[in-house]
Design a protein around this motif. Structure first.
Motif, PDB file in Angstrom:
ATOM      1  N   PRO A 199       1.830  -6.313  -0.215  1.00 19.24           N
ATOM      2  CA  PRO A 199       0.802  -7.318   0.335  1.00 19.24           C
ATOM      3  C   PRO A 199       0.320  -8.056  -0.808  1.00 19.24           C
ATOM      4  CG  PRO A 199       0.354  -4.883   0.971  1.00 19.24           C
ATOM      5  CD  PRO A 199       1.513  -4.879  -0.203  1.00 19.24           C
ATOM      6  N   GLY A 200      -0.031  -9.592  -0.377  1.00 20.73           N
ATOM      7  CA  GLY A 200      -0.497 -10.595  -1.400  1.00 20.73           C
ATOM      8  C   GLY A 200      -1.955 -10.837  -1.178  1.00 20.73           C
ATOM      9  N   LEU A 201      -2.206 -11.083   0.119  1.00 17.40           N
ATOM     10  CA  LEU A 201      -3.679 -11.233   0.593  1.00 17.40           C
ATOM     11  C   LEU A 201      -3.891 -10.495   1.870  1.00 17.40           C
ATOM     12  CD1 LEU A 201      -4.039 -15.028   0.381  1.00 17.40           C
ATOM     13  CD2 LEU A 201      -4.844 -13.363  -1.230  1.00 17.40           C
ATOM     14  N   SER A 227       3.744 -10.606   0.001  1.00 14.42           N
ATOM     15  CA  SER A 227       3.973 -11.527  -1.320  1.00 14.42           C
ATOM     16  C   SER A 227       4.944 -12.482  -1.120  1.00 14.42           C
ATOM     17  CB  SER A 227       4.616 -10.223  -2.167  1.00 14.42           C
ATOM     18  OG  SER A 227       4.846 -10.876  -3.620  1.00 14.42           O
ATOM     19  N   GLY A 228       4.433 -13.552  -1.657  1.00 14.56           N
ATOM     20  CA  GLY A 228       5.106 -14.938  -1.421  1.00 14.56           C
ATOM     21  C   GLY A 228       4.170 -15.871  -0.512  1.00 14.56           C
ATOM     22  N   GLY A 229       3.469 -15.339   0.424  1.00  9.32           N
ATOM     23  CA  GLY A 229       2.647 -15.771   1.302  1.00  9.32           C
ATOM     24  C   GLY A 229       3.003 -16.962   2.294  1.00  9.32           C
ATOM     25  N   VAL A 261       0.427 -19.117   1.746  1.00 11.68           N
ATOM     26  CA  VAL A 261      -1.112 -18.845   1.995  1.00 11.68           C
ATOM     27  C   VAL A 261      -1.789 -18.501   0.758  1.00 11.68           C
ATOM     28  CG1 VAL A 261      -2.782 -17.560   3.381  1.00 11.68           C
ATOM     29  CG2 VAL A 261      -0.721 -18.286   4.225  1.00 11.68           C
ATOM     30  N   ARG A 262      -2.751 -19.375   0.452  1.00  8.77           N
ATOM     31  CA  ARG A 262      -3.690 -18.924  -0.610  1.00  8.77           C
ATOM     32  C   ARG A 262      -4.803 -18.249  -0.328  1.00  8.77           C
ATOM     33  NH1 ARG A 262       0.066 -18.850  -4.326  1.00  8.77           N
ATOM     34  NH2 ARG A 262       1.305 -20.819  -4.748  1.00  8.77           N
ATOM     35  N   LEU A 318      -6.536  -2.707  -1.110  1.00 14.43           N
ATOM     36  CA  LEU A 318      -5.059  -2.905  -1.630  1.00 14.43           C
ATOM     37  C   LEU A 318      -5.142  -2.822  -2.982  1.00 14.43           C
ATOM     38  CD1 LEU A 318      -2.452  -4.421  -1.473  1.00 14.43           C
ATOM     39  CD2 LEU A 318      -3.430  -6.588  -1.888  1.00 14.43           C
ATOM     40  N   SER A 319      -4.040  -1.786  -3.449  1.00 17.07           N
ATOM     41  CA  SER A 319      -4.049  -1.426  -4.780  1.00 17.07           C
ATOM     42  C   SER A 319      -2.541  -1.557  -5.304  1.00 17.07           C
ATOM     43  CB  SER A 319      -4.144   0.128  -4.911  1.00 17.07           C
ATOM     44  OG  SER A 319      -3.147   0.906  -4.346  1.00 17.07           O
TER      45      SER A 319
END
Length: 1036
Positions: free
Chosen positions: A22-24, A37-39, A64-65, A449-450
């Protein structure tokens, strides 16, 4: 100060099975959204099922930011990057991606598609929202679903619009056939489907502030910069704002280029109306085409922090984060209809968090001192969750305390209580994790999220910012020192000072670092928090250890207060549970016990908490009774509760044992209140002998007082010792006894409490006075009424209870006329007295009232009360002498006196006078009085000449004066001449005519008198009066 309690805020945890790192993450609408990840891909998982199964996944149009979800409209909004450009997009109907081959449509803001999404097909829509500047942050209003976007120096508000499919079909009739043909029969039309769209409504310009994060809720707009927070209230108005308000009202000499100045911000906090004094100008630009509303802006809160203000973190780490606007609804509100009862604003520094209440006055509720540096925080109804690198910790909040005071106006009175909003917070048990990155919350679930990276994205970004510090500033400062003759290179300390970044915050902003693709190990946790009621139970159990070691300690009271607020938060979520109500009463009883032995500063809180507990006074006494052999006595809070309980009206009656114990308690603690205690209606069962013994001891030590003497007489009366009772009552004059009853009214009556509709009842002493000293009882009741101790209706009820409604009650009304100065009371009493007098005149049967002799005779009332007028002289002729009973005569004279007085309005009793016959002279006199009071002198003169001509001269002498003097010769003289000529026995009329001619001769000229003499009159009879008139005229 933050209290720390070893209570467990979390019940369980589970790991979400995601395929990619996960990124966000964000959550809402019962779903968890994970940006890989990569968005460029979003996965949605349900939070309402065990294991959080996948709902759907879909691709985004860019990296996605930022991602946010709106529960109103169930849409996602993102800030995305693609090809070195930044876009703002909204994703609606995203749940349709769970179906295979689901359509996706892309459209611009305000351009509704005329395809499958309108004509019934299942389709996800991506709405492109164009902006003139690069979006920095975005947020959604949880109440309206509106969208707020922050750019470099502006805020853009987009209002959410819902349009029904059927309306759209009717607006495009030409395309309906072609679209339906192309669609075929793949799916049926759904006329109830609502389509979402947005309209750009207003732009807020903030030239002196660069927003990093924004929040929107119920018209409140919160903006967060690096070290500043500004909260505004955006309201709609019926009329447009003035030109000064719509443009840049807050003029200031602001220099766009500050590169030549060194600015160090200072700490500042401005609340409410003072917030407009901040140096952040805001102007409104209305842009909506369909939205015809006008907006008004007001400042609510401004907070600025100085970089060197806090300790524990380096200057470059000192940045604000976790800006939140949180709405809270009370238990009697509808979330879908009403506005939130209160709105809270939270923001945090790495070492301290701040929670403000915005509705009903801006107030700082709590400041959270963190044990270590916090990365992010989220807020719920009853807990604040914060994460550090290695743990998640929960703190209590004061939202329920604010909501309780909004919902219940009796909070903070002697009836109800609630822990204060400013009470110190507590931290609960810490839960350890490795490499926490972010946190979000949905309902009672906290998502973490860790990742096991050595550096968090925030730290990497901060290092990048630190390295990107503009070298121009360093050179500028070096040039300043050289200009004044100081070489920084020659001083290592000065060179080191110039290398620090705290002299400026104007760092270059780099793009956020993407999540590492190496995948060092990551996890996505879903933690289930315990319910507020479960946490309450644990706190109560936890408090037992404090109760055993230090029952009067501050920690026990604080823990019970925290538990109380958790219960109130439970009521906000589930107000109908009986289990909560029972736990609430038990908690209030425990808080009452704690405050009952508290200090003088807080002991008064025992009263409302004991009241809310529902405990009887006997149960409260048993909980506060000192143990045998203990050095402790009754606490000040218990005495305060007991005193208020006894001084106020209550229906609970104590047993003799409990009542005797109460008297013993006050004889030792507050002997001066013994009279009030003995007069309490709940003390009727007390032993009169024991009470008399204590009262006599009080008299011996404290001296004689009138209320004390009356109380002792009451006890003697209960013992049946009438001689001693009489002796005590004769100690003081009657007026002093009246003052004693004013000081303690409950010696005479119980109940009421000052309200007109409260039932009252006489005491045994009042019944005794009604038989032995009725004058004292009447005087005391009048004094109580005049001192607002009893209402008029209550006094009437007392006399009815005594069986004296036709005797002492009338005496009371007559005494009220002598004492009262209230016009409304006077008119009411006058009417009642007139009604009673008329009833006594018409009712000739013998009853108790006829046997009762009034305290005041008619003559006494005429001499002592201005509302009773002296009887007119002509009434003595009409009143019968010794032709009726004494009571009848008194009633007649009192009624005639009222009609002769200046205060009584005869129009109020005209319907009652119709009951009186005019056949009797006394009945005729009353009707004649009323006619005279109404100014009917002509008809009254005729009636009097018909019924009682011997009274006409007395009547004329009294009433036909001044402006009515002409009636002597215009009305009375012609009437007498006519009646005398026609009467067989004219002696009375001749005498009256002679008296009339004497008056007329004195008031008229000879010529006028000659004109008045009848043509057929005897000259010898009128000649003396004409001669007298001529002589008087010659003399003048």
């Amino acid at each position: 100060m933050v209290h720390v309690y070893n209570c467990h805020p979390f019940a369980s945890q589970q790991i979400v099975q995601v395929e990619q790192e996960p990124g966000l993450v964000c959550c809402g609408g019962g779903a968890l959204f994970v940006v890989a990840s990569g968005g460029c891909k979003v996965e949605a998982y349900t939070l309402e099922k065990e294991g959080c199964p996948l709902i759907c996944r879909f691709a985004t149009m860019g990296t996605v930011r930022t991602i946010q979800h709106s529960s109103i409209g169930d849409y996602l909004v993102t800030i995305e990057d693609k090809n070195s450009a930044t876009y703002l997009r909204a994703y609606t109907n995203w749940r349709y991606q769970a179906e295979e081959k689901a359509r996706v449509g892309v459209r611009l803001l305000g351009h509704l598609l005329r395809g499958a999404s309108v004509w019934g097909g299942v389709q996800t829509e991506i709405i492109e929202i164009p902006l003139s500047e690069r979006p920095v942050a975005v947020t959604c209003c949880p109440i309206t679903g509106d969208l707020l976007v922050s750019c470099e120096n502006t805020l853009v508000l987009f209002t959410l619009q819902k349009q029904n499919q059927q309306n759209l079909q009717s607006s495009w009739p030409n395309t309906q056939q072609s679209c339906s043909q192309s669609q075929g029969q793949t799916s049926g039309s759904n006329p109830n489907l609502s389509l979402l769209d947005f309209e750009r409504s207003v732009i807020l310009h903030l030239p002196k502030m660069t927003p990093k994060k924004v929040a929107l809720c119920a018209g409140y707009v919160a903006v967060q910069a690096e070290l500043e927070v500004l909260v505004l209230k955006l309201e709609t108005t019926a009329e447009p704002a003035s030109a000064e308000e719509s443009s840049d009202v807050f003029k200031s000499d602001y220099l766009e280029d500050q590169s030549d100045f060194l600015l160090i911000p200072r700490h500042q906090e401005l609340l409410g109306n003072r917030a407009k004094d901040c140096d952040i100008p805001v102007s409104i630009e209305r842009t909506g085409l369909e939205d015809r509303r006008h907006y008004k802006l007001s400042y609510v809160l401004f907070r600025r922090f100085s970089p060197e203000f806090f300790q524990g973190c380096s200057v470059e780490e000192m940045q604000l984060h976790s800006l939140l606007l949180y709405p809270l609804f009370t238990s009697n509100q509808s979330v879908s209809v009403d506005e939130p009862a209160c709105v809270f604003c939270f923001f945090s520094l790495p070492t301290t968090g701040y929670l403000y209440s915005l509705r009903g006055g801006v107030e700082l509720l709590s400041a959270y001192q963190y044990p270590e540096k916090v990365l992010e925080a989220v807020l719920t109804d009853h807990l604040l969750h914060v994460i550090t690198k290695s743990a998640v910790q929960s703190f209590t909040v004061r939202c329920a305390a604010v909501a309780a005071r909004i919902e219940d106006p009796y909070i903070d009175t002697t009836m109800k209580a609630c822990p204060p909003c400013s009470m110190e917070v507590c931290a609960l048990r810490m839960q350890l994790f490795i490499g926490l990155r972010s946190v979000c919350v949905h309902g009672r679930r906290v998502i973490l999220l860790s990742a096991a990276d050595t550096e968090t994205p925030e730290e990497t970004e901060r290092i990048t910012q630190r390295r990107g510090l503009d070298l121009k500033e360093h050179n500028m400062l070096t040039g300043i020192f050289l200009a004044v003759g100081i070489d920084p290179a020659a001083s290592p300390a000065l060179e080191s000072l110039l290398s620090h970044p705290f002299l400026s915050r104007r760092w270059t902003i780099s793009s956020p670092k993407e999540t590492s693709k190496a995948g060092h190990g990551w996890n996505l946790y879903v933690l289930d928090t315990v319910s507020p009621f479960t946490l309450f139970q644990e706190m109560v159990e936890y408090s037992q250890s404090y109760a055993e070691t230090n029952p009067q300690g501050q920690s026990l009271r604080h823990l019970l207060s925290e538990a109380h607020l958790l219960l109130r938060a439970s009521f906000l979520q589930d107000p109908d549970r009986r289990q909560l109500e029972e736990a609430f009463r038990q908690n209030c009883a425990q808080l009452g016990d704690s405050f009952s032995r508290g200090s003088q500063r807080v002991c008064h809180l025992a009263l409302p908490y004991y009241r809310m507990s529902g405990l009887s006074i006997t149960e409260v006494m048993s909980r506060n009774r000192p143990l045998l052999g203990s050095s402790l006595s009754y606490g000040p809070g218990f005495l305060f509760y007991l005193k208020h309980y006894l001084l106020e009206e209550t229906d609970e009656s104590l047993s003799q044992e409990a009542a005797d114990e109460v008297i013993e308690i006050f004889s030792q603690s507050e002997p001066s209140l013994l009279v009030n205690v003995c007069a309490s209606p709940c003390m009727m069962s007390t032993s009169p002998a024991r009470a008399l013994q204590i009262l006599q001891h009080l008299e011996n030590t404290g001296g004689v007082s009138v209320p004390l003497t009356i109380t002792m007489a009451t006890m003697m009366l209960r013992l049946g010792d009438l001689p001693q009772y009489t002796e005590l009552m004769e100690r003081h004059a009657e007026m002093l006894l009246v003052y004693g009853f004013i000081e303690e009214p409950r010696l005479l009556l119980h109940g009421g409490g000052g309200g007109q509709n409260k039932q009252v009842r006489p005491t045994a002493l009042a019944r005794q006075l009604a038989n032995s000293q009725p004058g004292l009882l009447v005087a005391a009741m009048v004094a109580l009424h005049e001192n607002s101790k009893v209402q008029l209706e209550q006094a009437d009820h007392i006399f009815k209870e005594l069986g004296s409604e036709n005797s002492l009650q009338v005496d009371f009304w007559e005494a009220m006329l002598m004492a009262s100065s209230q016009d409304a009371v006077i008119q009411e009493v006058l009417f009642r007295l007139a009604s009673v007098y008329i009833d006594r005149l018409t009712n000739t049967t013998s009853d108790a009232a006829s046997k009762h002799k009034s305290l005041k005779s008619a003559e006494d009332l005429i001499n002592s009360c201005s509302h009773f007028g002296a009887l007119y002289p002509w009434l003595t002729v009409l009143n019968p002498v010794q032709t009726s009973s004494f009571q009848h005569q008194e009633a007649l004279h009192k009624l005639q006196s009222l009609l002769c007085g200046p205060s009584f309005s005869v129009g109020t009793i005209e319907p009652l006078l119709e009951l009186l016959s005019q056949e009797t002279l006394w009945g005729f006199s009353l009707h004649l009085l009323c006619a005279t009071r109404r100014g009917q002198y002509n008809s009254s003169t005729e009636k009097l000449l018909d019924r009682c001509p011997q009274a006409i001269i007395a009547y004329a002498n009294h009433h036909l004066q001044d402006k009515h003097m002409v009636l002597w010769w215009q009305k009375l003289l012609p009437e007498l001449c006519t009646r005398t000529r026609a009467a067989a026995d004219s002696s009375i009329l001749l005498s009256a005519l002679n008296e009339t001619l004497v008056v007329v001769a004195m008031e008229t000229s000879p010529a006028e008198l000659l004109e008045l003499i009848p043509d057929d009159g005897t000259a010898s009879y009128f000649l003396p009066h004409l001669l007298t008139c001529s002589q008087r005229h010659l003399l003048t």
